[in-house]
Every structure is written in C-alpha cells, then in structure tokens.
Write a protein that holds these residues in place. Structure first.
Motif, short mmCIF file in Angstrom:
data_model
loop_
_atom_site.label_atom_id
_atom_site.label_comp_id
_atom_site.label_asym_id
_atom_site.label_seq_id
_atom_site.Cartn_x
_atom_site.Cartn_y
_atom_site.Cartn_z
N GLU A 1 15.43 1.43 -5.89
CA GLU A 1 14.08 0.99 -5.54
C GLU A 1 14.18 -0.37 -4.85
OE1 GLU A 1 11.28 1.17 -8.83
OE2 GLU A 1 10.08 -0.39 -7.86
N GLY A 2 13.65 -0.47 -3.64
CA GLY A 2 13.71 -1.75 -2.94
C GLY A 2 13.11 -1.63 -1.56
N SER A 3 13.04 -2.78 -0.89
CA SER A 3 12.49 -2.82 0.46
C SER A 3 13.64 -2.86 1.46
CB SER A 3 11.59 -4.05 0.63
OG SER A 3 11.00 -4.02 1.92
N ALA A 4 13.49 -2.13 2.55
CA ALA A 4 14.58 -1.94 3.51
C ALA A 4 14.97 -3.24 4.23
CB ALA A 4 14.19 -0.88 4.54
N ASP A 5 14.16 -4.28 4.11
CA ASP A 5 14.54 -5.54 4.76
C ASP A 5 15.33 -6.46 3.82
OD1 ASP A 5 12.33 -5.99 3.20
OD2 ASP A 5 11.06 -6.70 4.85
N ASP B 1 0.84 -1.20 0.00
CA ASP B 1 0.00 0.00 0.00
C ASP B 1 0.87 1.26 0.00
OD1 ASP B 1 -2.47 -1.12 -0.24
OD2 ASP B 1 -2.90 -1.17 1.90
N ALA B 2 1.99 1.20 0.74
CA ALA B 2 2.91 2.35 0.74
C ALA B 2 3.38 2.61 -0.68
CB ALA B 2 4.10 2.08 1.66
N ARG B 3 3.78 1.55 -1.36
CA ARG B 3 4.35 1.69 -2.72
C ARG B 3 3.30 2.16 -3.72
NH1 ARG B 3 5.84 -3.80 -4.43
NH2 ARG B 3 3.63 -3.85 -4.92
N GLY C 1 14.00 4.35 3.02
CA GLY C 1 12.70 5.04 2.93
C GLY C 1 12.91 6.53 2.75
N CYS C 2 13.73 6.88 1.76
CA CYS C 2 14.16 8.28 1.59
C CYS C 2 13.04 9.19 1.12
CB CYS C 2 15.33 8.36 0.62
SG CYS C 2 14.90 7.79 -1.04
N GLY C 3 11.93 8.62 0.65
CA GLY C 3 10.79 9.45 0.22
C GLY C 3 11.18 10.39 -0.92
N PHE D 1 13.33 15.20 0.57
CA PHE D 1 13.23 16.43 1.36
C PHE D 1 14.37 16.50 2.39
CE2 PHE D 1 11.45 18.32 5.31
CZ PHE D 1 11.12 19.59 4.86
N ILE D 2 14.65 15.38 3.03
CA ILE D 2 15.70 15.35 4.06
C ILE D 2 17.07 15.25 3.41
CG2 ILE D 2 16.61 13.95 5.97
CD1 ILE D 2 13.59 13.37 6.62
N ALA D 3 17.18 14.40 2.39
CA ALA D 3 18.48 14.23 1.72
C ALA D 3 18.97 15.56 1.15
CB ALA D 3 18.35 13.18 0.61
N MET E 1 1.23 12.96 -0.08
CA MET E 1 1.16 12.84 1.39
C MET E 1 2.38 13.48 2.06
SD MET E 1 -0.61 9.19 2.12
CE MET E 1 -0.54 9.36 3.89
N LEU E 2 3.54 13.28 1.45
CA LEU E 2 4.75 13.88 2.03
C LEU E 2 4.70 15.40 1.92
CD1 LEU E 2 7.40 11.30 0.84
CD2 LEU E 2 6.84 11.89 3.19
N ASP E 3 4.22 15.90 0.79
CA ASP E 3 4.09 17.36 0.62
C ASP E 3 3.24 17.93 1.75
OD1 ASP E 3 5.45 17.19 -1.78
OD2 ASP E 3 3.65 17.32 -3.03
N GLY E 4 2.10 17.29 2.01
CA GLY E 4 1.16 17.81 3.02
C GLY E 4 1.78 17.87 4.40
N LYS E 5 2.54 16.84 4.75
CA LYS E 5 3.16 16.82 6.09
C LYS E 5 4.31 17.83 6.16
CE LYS E 5 2.10 11.95 6.63
NZ LYS E 5 2.57 10.59 6.84
N GLN E 6 5.14 17.84 5.13
CA GLN E 6 6.34 18.70 5.17
C GLN E 6 5.95 20.17 5.14
OE1 GLN E 6 8.21 16.76 1.83
NE2 GLN E 6 9.02 15.13 3.11
N LEU E 7 4.93 20.50 4.34
CA LEU E 7 4.47 21.89 4.27
C LEU E 7 3.96 22.37 5.63
CD1 LEU E 7 3.78 24.27 2.28
CD2 LEU E 7 1.48 23.32 2.20
#
Ligand SMILES: C[S@@+](CC[C@H](N)C(=O)[O-])C[C@H]1O[C@@H](n2cnc3c(N)ncnc32)[C@H](O)[C@@H]1O
Length: 299
Positions: free
Chosen positions: A123-127, A27-29, A76-78, A81-83, A38-44
C-alpha cells in the motif's frame, strides 16, 4: 483497426473541453477505489462489448517483452485484473503490486492467492518508492493510473532509480478524445439540464495523455516510444452503457457528490443520456464508444 472517422473528429472538436478534472489520490483511495465497484464496471464492459479481438493484456504483453524471469512492479495495480493475466508469463519472476487504495489492493491479494510466482502487495503512493532499493525491477508498469499521482515527476524519477539496466517502464493512458461518444451524450444531457459550468470538463487523463506524456517522460528516460491502439465498445442495450457511464462517475460529474447539485440530478442525467443512447441503438443497432489508447514504452 482504425475507428477514426471525420464525424468522430468533428464530435471531438465540438465536445472535448480544454479544461479537465483533477482527481486527488485521497479521493482515489477513500472513495473511487475503496472497493472494486468502479473497476468491475469498466472491466466487465470491456470484456463484453469490445470489438478489437486483442485485449489490453495482449497489447501490454507485446510492450513488456517478457522472457519469464523478470521482476515486475505494477504501480496502481487495482484489483489485480491485469496482474492475474500477466503473472503466468513470469514463472520464474516476481510480481509486486503497489496501490494507494487498500480496498482494491486486498482484492488483488486475494485474486492471486496461491499462485506459483511470488507476489507482494504494497500500500503506497507511486511517487514514493523509497521502500525499494536501486535497480531492483526489470519491468515497471503504470496502467491508467498516472493521472491520479500527486507528483508525477517524482514518480518518474523514482521509477528511473528502481529500474534495472535494460529494464522497461510502460505507461498506459488515453488520448483526450477517447470515449468521445460517451462525452457527447453526457454533455448533451447536461446542457439540456442547464448543469453548472464547472462540470463541463474533460477526462482527468488529459493531465498525462498520449498527447502530452512524451514531454513529461523524456527528462527521465533515454528512449520513449509511443505505441497506440484502438478499440470500440458497442453497447446493444442502454442498461450496460449506463453501468459503464456510472463506473466513470458520469464523466467525473459525480466525482464530488453533493457538489451543490439538486437531489436527483444524476437520476435525470442517466435518463437523458440513456435516451440518446437508445436512439443510436434504434438507428444503428448499437451505441459505439471508441477508445483511443496506448502506451509509452520507456527505457
Ligand atoms: C483506473 S484504476 C487502474 C487500475 C489498474 N491499473 C487497471 O488498469 O486495471 C487506477 C488505480 O490507481 C490507484 N491509485 C490512485 N492514486 C494512486 C497513487 N498515488 N499511487 C498508487 N496508486 C494510485 C487507484 O487506487 C486505482 O487502483
């Protein structure tokens, strides 16, 4: 800064359920992070309404203790924004951003195109970090993302393997009662609407939170230090709060659309939650959303 009050503790005790939502990596992907909405909304909202003058990145920079030549893996760099803000602190270093969602990963790639520090976007899963050799990173971060990872223990084992001697792993997450005021108006509105019981759940970050993260990390790292900080977003108008609430999928109640809900359910939920928020703004001049957050710094 300490925003904790007896009233807030009482609200948390009355409001935050034990059961929490579990969100899948798929679902995240394919849904939440298919694009940057979603990231825009939170970061703003954080940029506009935070009261702590120190940003998330200021706190992360303290924890990362960079000298400028580190090889950094951001899980999970999204949307980068942080990088984008940490990268200038690595003039002789290297940035590798890994994310399961190609939509936001592409935004990160474009955001940092042309910068001096070499960047790779994977692109990949962190596990599953099998694409990396042993001991190749000096810093690894997982910022507000670990609760999505299907196999958290496998991820920690892999991070231990790819982390060089003397390296640091920073896992940033929240306390389960973070943003309790938003949950307060959300659950109050849902009760008025007689919403289905399965929607009364806490944040998915409860899966790995500041309360239970240490015991999950301790088997893999010699030292696990908890660093906490707080912030308070103060919304002075209802509209920006509703955008922030929507960016959290209405406290995850909308994380599975069409889940047996009447059409118009979320329109009504927004209206009712908005009424509570307007009352607080009329009374206090703002509606506060308090963040109880922090990082585990692991070596
Ligand atoms: C809330 S966002 C945080 C993004 C970024 N770290 C930040 O704080 O701005 C969570 C990110 O984790 C990513 N994600 C979810 N499941 C993942 C997984 N199994 N492996 C890697 N990334 C994942 C999502 O696509 C999303 O970009």
């Amino acid at each position: 800064m300490d925003f904790r009050t007896p009233e807030l503790d009482k609200l948390a005790a009355e409001t935050v359920p034990q059961a929490y939502f579990e969100l899948s990596a798929e679902d995240a992907r394919d849904r939440y992070f298919a694009d940057t909405r979603m990231l825009d909304g939170k970061q703003l909202a954080h940029n506009r309404f935070r009261t702590n003058p120190r940003t998330l990145v200021d706190h992360l920079l303290d924890q990362l203790a960079l000298t400028g030549n580190e090889r950094w893996l951001d899980l999970g760099c999204g949307n980068g924004f942080i990088a984008e803000q940490i990268r200038p602190h690595l003039p002789q270093g290297q940035v590798v951003g890994l994310d399961i969602a190609p939509g936001v990963l592409d935004a990160a790639r474009q955001r940092l195109a042309g910068v001096a520090t070499p960047c790779d976007w994977i692109e990949g899963s962190a596990d599953d970090l099998s694409m990396f050799s042993d001991n190749v990173f000096d810093r690894v971060t997982a910022i507000y993302m670990m609760h999505y990872v299907p196999d958290i223990a496998a991820c920690f084992r892999e991070v231990r393997r790819v982390l060089a001697t003397g390296g640091r792993f920073v896992v940033t997450t929240d306390r389960p009662d973070s943003m309790v005021e938003m949950f307060g108006v959300h659950f109050a509105a849902m009760k008025q609407m007689d919403a289905p019981a399965h929607l009364f759940k806490a944040t998915p970050k409860a899966r790995i939170s500041l309360d239970n993260g240490r015991e999950q990390l301790a088997p893999y790292f010699a030292t696990v230090e908890l660093v906490t900080w707080q912030d308070q977003l103060r919304f002075t108008a209802v509209g920006p709060f509703l955008d922030f609430y929507a960016a959290h999928n209405y406290c995850c109640a909308a994380s599975r659309p069409g889940d047996g809900l009447e059409p118009g359910f979320f329109t009504e939920l927004r209206e009712r939650a908005g009424e509570y928020v307007q009352q607080a703004i009329d009374r206090d001049g703002y509606f506060a959303v308090t963040k109880f957050t922090g990082s585990f710094v692991c070596q």
